[in-house]
Design a protein around this motif. Sequence first.
Motif, mmCIF file in Angstrom:
data_model
loop_
_atom_site.group_PDB
_atom_site.id
_atom_site.type_symbol
_atom_site.label_atom_id
_atom_site.label_comp_id
_atom_site.label_asym_id
_atom_site.label_seq_id
_atom_site.Cartn_x
_atom_site.Cartn_y
_atom_site.Cartn_z
ATOM 1 N N ALA A 69 0.830 -1.206 0.000
ATOM 2 C CA ALA A 69 0.000 0.000 0.000
ATOM 3 C C ALA A 69 0.869 1.263 0.000
ATOM 4 O O ALA A 69 0.549 2.246 -0.675
ATOM 5 C CB ALA A 69 -0.935 0.002 1.205
ATOM 6 N N PRO A 75 -4.888 1.325 -1.677
ATOM 7 C CA PRO A 75 -5.241 0.557 -0.473
ATOM 8 C C PRO A 75 -5.550 -0.904 -0.786
ATOM 9 O O PRO A 75 -5.892 -1.251 -1.916
ATOM 10 C CB PRO A 75 -6.482 1.282 0.056
ATOM 11 C CG PRO A 75 -7.063 1.952 -1.136
ATOM 12 C CD PRO A 75 -5.916 2.290 -2.038
ATOM 13 N N GLN A 89 -6.938 -5.490 -3.851
ATOM 14 C CA GLN A 89 -6.352 -4.158 -3.944
ATOM 15 C C GLN A 89 -7.221 -3.269 -4.819
ATOM 16 O O GLN A 89 -7.751 -3.721 -5.839
ATOM 17 C CB GLN A 89 -4.942 -4.273 -4.523
ATOM 18 C CG GLN A 89 -4.141 -3.008 -4.459
ATOM 19 C CD GLN A 89 -2.673 -3.256 -4.782
ATOM 20 O OE1 GLN A 89 -2.321 -4.267 -5.383
ATOM 21 N NE2 GLN A 89 -1.817 -2.336 -4.392
ATOM 22 N N TRP A 90 -7.360 -2.011 -4.417
ATOM 23 C CA TRP A 90 -8.108 -1.045 -5.201
ATOM 24 C C TRP A 90 -7.309 -0.675 -6.436
ATOM 25 O O TRP A 90 -6.109 -0.431 -6.359
ATOM 26 C CB TRP A 90 -8.387 0.207 -4.372
ATOM 27 C CG TRP A 90 -9.176 1.230 -5.125
ATOM 28 C CD1 TRP A 90 -8.704 2.386 -5.672
ATOM 29 C CD2 TRP A 90 -10.562 1.178 -5.418
ATOM 30 N NE1 TRP A 90 -9.703 3.059 -6.299
ATOM 31 C CE2 TRP A 90 -10.872 2.345 -6.158
ATOM 32 C CE3 TRP A 90 -11.569 0.278 -5.147
ATOM 33 C CZ2 TRP A 90 -12.149 2.611 -6.611
ATOM 34 C CZ3 TRP A 90 -12.849 0.551 -5.601
ATOM 35 C CH2 TRP A 90 -13.126 1.700 -6.318
ATOM 36 N N MET A 127 -9.203 -2.942 6.411
ATOM 37 C CA MET A 127 -8.604 -1.984 5.474
ATOM 38 C C MET A 127 -7.117 -1.805 5.757
ATOM 39 O O MET A 127 -6.704 -1.725 6.910
ATOM 40 C CB MET A 127 -9.291 -0.625 5.592
ATOM 41 C CG MET A 127 -10.690 -0.596 5.030
ATOM 42 S SD MET A 127 -10.752 -0.894 3.260
ATOM 43 C CE MET A 127 -9.807 0.459 2.639
ATOM 44 N N ALA A 129 -4.228 0.801 4.363
ATOM 45 C CA ALA A 129 -3.942 1.965 3.531
ATOM 46 C C ALA A 129 -2.569 2.518 3.891
ATOM 47 O O ALA A 129 -2.040 2.254 4.971
ATOM 48 C CB ALA A 129 -5.015 3.031 3.749
#
Length: 165
Positions: A69, A75, A89-90, A127, A129
């Motif tokens: 990240a 994130p 993963q985004w 989460m 990040a």
Amino acid sequence: MIPPRLPGRRGRRDSQAGLTLIEVLIVIVVIGVATGAAMMGLNGADRGDRAQTEAVRLARHLSLAVDEALVSGMPLQLLWDERGYAFVQWQGDGTEWQSAAVPLLAARHDLRDPLRMTVSGAGGPVMIAASGSGPARQVDFHGIGSPWRVEFDGFSALAVPRGPT
């Protein structure tokens, strides 16, 4: 001077001739049996420490996810159920979560019976990040041997023994 060969002594082996095929095969069989016995013993020893092994593995995976990240700026989420977990993963160019770019994180890790995991805190994924934001979560491993916990504060993960419950 070389001694002459006697007619009745054809099968006599010279001390410098080496090993016969039968001797080599016997050694290989003995090594194979010893290796098999040792591996069976190691499997039995692993049963008591499986919760610890899985807790340490998840803590390392969470640390790797934090590093990913930080490097990628995207994130990640830890998706889990009581039988295992995986990371997604985004993707900045899309509107959905996809498998993590790091293959070790993208592959689902399934737990062997009877080991189970539970995640404390609010429901939903964990989460991860670059900012380290997000609520602290604990992941408990139980079912074999003494239970272990992974404490994750959004930026660092630590595997610790929980003791008997």
